[in-house]
Design a protein around this motif. Sequence first.
Motif, PDB file in Angstrom:
ATOM      1  N   UNK A   1       0.858  -1.182   0.000  1.00 43.38           N
ATOM      2  CA  UNK A   1       0.000   0.000   0.000  1.00 43.38           C
ATOM      3  C   UNK A   1       0.908   1.252   0.000  1.00 43.38           C
ATOM      4  N   UNK A   3       1.971   4.787   0.705  1.00 43.24           N
ATOM      5  CA  UNK A   3       1.435   5.660   1.751  1.00 43.24           C
ATOM      6  C   UNK A   3       2.127   7.000   1.685  1.00 43.24           C
ATOM      7  N   UNK A   6      -0.726  11.437   4.428  1.00 44.63           N
ATOM      8  CA  UNK A   6      -1.766  12.470   4.603  1.00 44.63           C
ATOM      9  C   UNK A   6      -2.878  11.861   5.455  1.00 44.63           C
ATOM     10  N   UNK A   7      -3.343  12.611   6.425  1.00 44.13           N
ATOM     11  CA  UNK A   7      -4.260  12.048   7.416  1.00 44.13           C
ATOM     12  C   UNK A   7      -5.641  12.658   7.300  1.00 44.13           C
ATOM     13  N   UNK A   8      -6.623  11.824   7.524  1.00 46.13           N
ATOM     14  CA  UNK A   8      -8.014  12.298   7.498  1.00 46.13           C
ATOM     15  C   UNK A   8      -8.708  11.831   8.756  1.00 46.13           C
ATOM     16  N   UNK A  96      -7.957   8.167   9.606  1.00 44.47           N
ATOM     17  CA  UNK A  96      -7.683   7.646   8.269  1.00 44.47           C
ATOM     18  C   UNK A  96      -6.348   8.120   7.706  1.00 44.47           C
ATOM     19  N   UNK A  97      -5.805   7.295   6.832  1.00 46.14           N
ATOM     20  CA  UNK A  97      -4.606   7.695   6.081  1.00 46.14           C
ATOM     21  C   UNK A  97      -4.920   7.626   4.597  1.00 46.14           C
ATOM     22  N   UNK A  98      -4.390   8.557   3.851  1.00 47.53           N
ATOM     23  CA  UNK A  98      -4.710   8.581   2.429  1.00 47.53           C
ATOM     24  C   UNK A  98      -3.975   7.461   1.702  1.00 47.53           C
ATOM     25  N   UNK A  99      -4.676   6.835   0.735  1.00 43.65           N
ATOM     26  CA  UNK A  99      -4.059   5.784  -0.073  1.00 43.65           C
ATOM     27  C   UNK A  99      -3.387   6.442  -1.266  1.00 43.65           C
ATOM     28  N   UNK A 102      -2.206  11.234  -5.727  1.00 40.05           N
ATOM     29  CA  UNK A 102      -3.120  11.349  -6.867  1.00 40.05           C
ATOM     30  C   UNK A 102      -2.951  12.678  -7.577  1.00 40.05           C
ATOM     31  N   UNK A 105      -3.541  16.258  -5.936  1.00 44.79           N
ATOM     32  CA  UNK A 105      -3.113  16.257  -4.517  1.00 44.79           C
ATOM     33  C   UNK A 105      -2.302  17.525  -4.312  1.00 44.79           C
TER      34      UNK A 105
END
Lengths: 106, 106
Positions: A1, A3, A6-8, A96-99, A102, A105
Motif C-alpha cells: 500500500x 502511503x 496524509x491524514x483524514x 484515516x490515512x490517504x491511499x 493522486x 493532490x
Amino acid sequence: MMEIGMFGTVATIKIKEGNAAEFEKIATELVNKVNENEKGCLLYQLYYGEVPNTYVFMERYADQAAVEAHRSTEYFKTLGRAMAEFMDGKPTVQRLKQVGRFVGYE
Amino acid sequence: MMEIGMFGTVATIKIKEGNAAEFEKIATELVNKVNENEKGCLLYQLYYGEVPNTYVFMERYADQAAVEAHRSTEYFKTLGRAMAEFMDGKPTVQRLKQVGRFVGYE
C-alpha cells in the motif's frame, strides 16, 4: 500500500434532541478557529446528514504534526468539552490515512 | 440552520479478504479520473483506516450539479461496477450538507 502520510478524520456525532442550535454555535466556532489558525489542516468542515440529530466533521491534515498541533490547541480542548455536553453518546471517529498519491493532490 | 448548499459524501467500504491490491488499483483510477475531470468536485480522495479491509472515500462538491455530474460519468459507472466485485456487502454512504459558511471556505 503506497502511503504518503496524509491524514483524514471523519467524526460522526449524535446530539441530544433539541440541542442543534447550541451545538452548531460551538461547533462552527471551532471550525472557524481551526481554519483561521492551523495551516497544516487542509480541511475542517462541519456537515449534517440524512440521519436526524447527527453531525459529521470532515477533516484532513498535511501530516502527523498537523494532527497533533490541532489536538493540543486550547480552543480544541475547551470547545470540545463544551460540545460534549450536547452529545448523545461518544462520537464515532474514523482515523484515516490517504491511499497513494493522486492527480490534484495539493 | 444556515445552509450554503455545499455537499459532502463519506462512503465507507468493506472489501473481501485478500482483495486490497485489486480494489486499490481501481479505486485510485477513479480518484485520478475525478480529480482530472470534475471542476465542481472539491475533494475526492481514498483513505484507509484502523479497521482491516475497510476504505473510506471522502468527497466534497461545490453544488448539487457537481454531485449529479459526477454520478453521470461513464467512468464512475464502469469503475463503480468493477469495485463492487471486491466489496463485502454494500458501502455505507453518508450524504452530507455543509453547516453554515466559514472562514477558509473557498
